[in-house]
Design a protein around this motif. Structure first.
Motif, PDB file in Angstrom:
ATOM      1  N   MET A  49       4.772  -4.093   0.040  1.00 13.15           N
ATOM      2  CA  MET A  49       4.433  -4.463  -1.304  1.00 13.15           C
ATOM      3  C   MET A  49       4.956  -3.762  -2.707  1.00 13.15           C
ATOM      4  N   ALA A  50       5.351  -5.130  -2.795  1.00 16.95           N
ATOM      5  CA  ALA A  50       6.524  -4.285  -4.292  1.00 16.95           C
ATOM      6  C   ALA A  50       5.487  -5.158  -6.029  1.00 16.95           C
ATOM      7  N   PHE A  51       5.705  -4.260  -6.876  1.00 14.61           N
ATOM      8  CA  PHE A  51       4.887  -4.989  -8.070  1.00 14.61           C
ATOM      9  C   PHE A  51       6.310  -5.050  -9.026  1.00 14.61           C
ATOM     10  N   SER A  52       5.756  -5.507 -10.454  1.00 16.32           N
ATOM     11  CA  SER A  52       5.793  -5.071 -11.587  1.00 16.32           C
ATOM     12  C   SER A  52       4.495  -5.510 -12.530  1.00 16.32           C
ATOM     13  N   GLY A  53       4.891  -5.286 -13.500  1.00 17.56           N
ATOM     14  CA  GLY A  53       3.759  -5.298 -14.982  1.00 17.56           C
ATOM     15  C   GLY A  53       2.623  -3.830 -14.874  1.00 17.56           C
ATOM     16  N   PHE A  54       1.285  -3.914 -14.984  1.00 14.05           N
ATOM     17  CA  PHE A  54       0.713  -3.319 -15.769  1.00 14.05           C
ATOM     18  C   PHE A  54       0.477  -2.068 -14.295  1.00 14.05           C
ATOM     19  N   GLY A  55       0.357  -1.023 -13.656  1.00 10.21           N
ATOM     20  CA  GLY A  55      -0.216   0.155 -12.773  1.00 10.21           C
ATOM     21  C   GLY A  55      -1.435  -0.230 -12.179  1.00 10.21           C
ATOM     22  N   PRO A  56      -2.381  -0.325 -13.328  1.00  7.21           N
ATOM     23  CA  PRO A  56      -3.923  -0.035 -13.467  1.00  7.21           C
ATOM     24  C   PRO A  56      -3.789  -1.602 -12.016  1.00  7.21           C
ATOM     25  N   ASP A  57      -2.732  -3.037 -13.115  1.00 10.12           N
ATOM     26  CA  ASP A  57      -2.995  -4.114 -12.441  1.00 10.12           C
ATOM     27  C   ASP A  57      -2.708  -3.789 -10.904  1.00 10.12           C
ATOM     28  N   SER A  58      -1.628  -3.557 -10.611  1.00 11.79           N
ATOM     29  CA  SER A  58      -1.243  -3.557  -9.016  1.00 11.79           C
ATOM     30  C   SER A  58      -2.167  -2.899  -8.452  1.00 11.79           C
ATOM     31  N   ARG A  59      -2.860  -1.251  -8.788  1.00 16.50           N
ATOM     32  CA  ARG A  59      -3.287  -0.902  -8.263  1.00 16.50           C
ATOM     33  C   ARG A  59      -3.916  -1.376  -7.565  1.00 16.50           C
ATOM     34  N   GLN A  60      -4.698  -2.245  -8.710  1.00 16.93           N
ATOM     35  CA  GLN A  60      -5.839  -2.970  -7.902  1.00 16.93           C
ATOM     36  C   GLN A  60      -5.612  -4.412  -6.938  1.00 16.93           C
ATOM     37  N   LEU A  61      -4.508  -4.012  -7.204  1.00 16.26           N
ATOM     38  CA  LEU A  61      -3.863  -6.156  -5.943  1.00 16.26           C
ATOM     39  C   LEU A  61      -3.574  -4.985  -4.540  1.00 16.26           C
ATOM     40  N   VAL A  62      -2.884  -3.362  -4.749  1.00 19.23           N
ATOM     41  CA  VAL A  62      -2.859  -2.437  -3.442  1.00 19.23           C
ATOM     42  C   VAL A  62      -4.177  -2.358  -2.738  1.00 19.23           C
ATOM     43  N   ASN A  63      -4.918  -1.860  -3.644  1.00 18.96           N
ATOM     44  CA  ASN A  63      -6.680  -1.954  -3.018  1.00 18.96           C
ATOM     45  C   ASN A  63      -6.767  -2.864  -2.065  1.00 18.96           C
ATOM     46  N   ARG A  64      -6.901  -3.833  -2.538  1.00 17.34           N
ATOM     47  CA  ARG A  64      -7.033  -5.024  -2.363  1.00 17.34           C
ATOM     48  C   ARG A  64      -7.133  -5.868  -0.928  1.00 17.34           C
ATOM     49  N   ALA A  65      -5.146  -5.694  -0.902  1.00 16.66           N
ATOM     50  CA  ALA A  65      -4.735  -5.946  -0.050  1.00 16.66           C
ATOM     51  C   ALA A  65      -4.570  -4.889   1.017  1.00 16.66           C
ATOM     52  N   ARG A  66      -5.053  -3.599   0.787  1.00 21.11           N
ATOM     53  CA  ARG A  66      -5.311  -2.549   1.734  1.00 21.11           C
ATOM     54  C   ARG A  66      -6.425  -3.041   2.693  1.00 21.11           C
ATOM     55  N   GLU A  67      -7.454  -3.274   1.833  1.00 18.66           N
ATOM     56  CA  GLU A  67      -8.738  -3.513   2.742  1.00 18.66           C
ATOM     57  C   GLU A  67      -9.062  -4.792   3.294  1.00 18.66           C
ATOM     58  N   GLU A  68      -8.147  -5.927   2.792  1.00 21.38           N
ATOM     59  CA  GLU A  68      -7.951  -7.055   3.493  1.00 21.38           C
ATOM     60  C   GLU A  68      -6.798  -6.883   5.394  1.00 21.38           C
ATOM     61  N   ALA A  69      -5.793  -6.153   4.773  1.00 20.69           N
ATOM     62  CA  ALA A  69      -5.056  -5.846   6.508  1.00 20.69           C
ATOM     63  C   ALA A  69      -6.170  -4.653   7.062  1.00 20.69           C
ATOM     64  N   HIS A  70      -7.041  -3.897   6.329  1.00 18.34           N
ATOM     65  CA  HIS A  70      -7.758  -3.451   7.036  1.00 18.34           C
ATOM     66  C   HIS A  70      -8.869  -4.137   8.085  1.00 18.34           C
ATOM     67  N   SER A  71      -9.644  -4.960   7.171  1.00 14.27           N
ATOM     68  CA  SER A  71     -10.673  -6.338   7.666  1.00 14.27           C
ATOM     69  C   SER A  71      -9.668  -6.903   9.461  1.00 14.27           C
ATOM     70  N   VAL A 114       4.698  -8.901 -18.230  1.00 16.02           N
ATOM     71  CA  VAL A 114       5.854  -9.632 -17.402  1.00 16.02           C
ATOM     72  C   VAL A 114       6.899  -9.070 -17.645  1.00 16.02           C
ATOM     73  N   GLU A 115       7.189 -10.013 -19.268  1.00 11.81           N
ATOM     74  CA  GLU A 115       8.060  -9.427 -19.787  1.00 11.81           C
ATOM     75  C   GLU A 115       8.443  -8.717 -20.337  1.00 11.81           C
ATOM     76  N   ASN A 116       7.861  -8.103 -20.206  1.00 12.24           N
ATOM     77  CA  ASN A 116       8.313  -6.231 -20.824  1.00 12.24           C
ATOM     78  C   ASN A 116       8.493  -4.654 -19.715  1.00 12.24           C
ATOM     79  N   SER A 117       8.442  -6.131 -18.071  1.00 13.26           N
ATOM     80  CA  SER A 117       8.040  -4.961 -16.739  1.00 13.26           C
ATOM     81  C   SER A 117       9.119  -5.149 -15.810  1.00 13.26           C
ATOM     82  N   GLY A 118       9.749  -4.486 -15.073  1.00 15.14           N
ATOM     83  CA  GLY A 118      10.700  -4.427 -14.528  1.00 15.14           C
ATOM     84  C   GLY A 118      10.884  -6.092 -12.725  1.00 15.14           C
ATOM     85  N   THR A 119      12.679  -6.011 -12.736  1.00 19.13           N
ATOM     86  CA  THR A 119      12.344  -6.756 -11.911  1.00 19.13           C
ATOM     87  C   THR A 119      12.168  -6.250 -10.653  1.00 19.13           C
ATOM     88  N   SER A 120      10.661  -7.000  -9.411  1.00 20.84           N
ATOM     89  CA  SER A 120      11.019  -6.761  -8.131  1.00 20.84           C
ATOM     90  C   SER A 120      11.530  -7.368  -7.080  1.00 20.84           C
TER      91      SER A 120
END
Length: 114
Positions: A86-108, A41-47
Motif C-alpha cells: 500500500m502507498a499512501f499520502s496524507g497524515f501518518g496516523p490516519d494511514s497507520r490505521q488504514l495499514v493496520n486494518r488492511a493487515r487484519e483483513e489480509a490475515h483474516s 490531501v492538498e498538503n501531502s505528496g503524490t502516491s
C-alpha cells in the motif's frame, strides 16, 4: 467565537463545535471534517503505483514539512501481506490505521481460505 458582518449577519469563524463529527453540518452548510481532510490531501505528496508484467512499482513524493523529521523516517509505502502492499499520502496516523486494518483483513482472508 462569532464574527459580526456589516449587514448584521453572523458567520462562524471556526468550527466551534461543528468540526467534531463528519456528519454534522454547520449553520452555513459546511462539513468541517471534509474540509480538513481536503486540506490534508492538498498538503501531502503524490502516491502512485504502476502495474508491470512482472510486478508492481510504487512511488511516493515525500514532502518534509519540518526540518526536525529525519529523512526516511516517515515511510509512505507499507507491506500488507506477502502478496500486497500500500502507498499512501496524507497524515501518518490516519494511514497507520488504514495499514493496520488492511493487515487484519489480509490475515483474516488467509485464516479463512488458505
Amino acid at each position: 467565537e462569532v464574527l459580526e458582518l456589516q449587514q448584521g449577519a453572523t458567520m462562524s469563524s471556526t468550527g466551534s463545535g461543528y468540526d467534531l463529527s463528519p456528519t454534522t453540518f454547520s449553520p452555513e452548510g459546511r462539513i468541517f471534517q471534509v474540509e480538513y481532510a481536503t486540506k490534508a490531501v492538498e498538503n501531502s505528496g503524490t502516491s502512485m503505483g504502476i502495474r508491470c508484467t512482472d510486478g508492481v512499482v510504487m512511488g511516493v513524493e515525500k514532502v518534509l514539512l519540518s526540518k526536525l523529521l529525519k529523512k526516511g523516517a516517515n515511510k509512505q509505502i507499507a507491506t500488507i501481506s506477502e502478496h500486497s502492499g500500500m502507498a499512501f499520502s496524507g497524515f501518518g496516523p490516519d494511514s497507520r490505521q488504514l495499514v493496520n486494518r488492511a493487515r487484519e483483513e489480509a490475515h483474516s482472508y488467509v485464516s479463512s481460505y488458505e
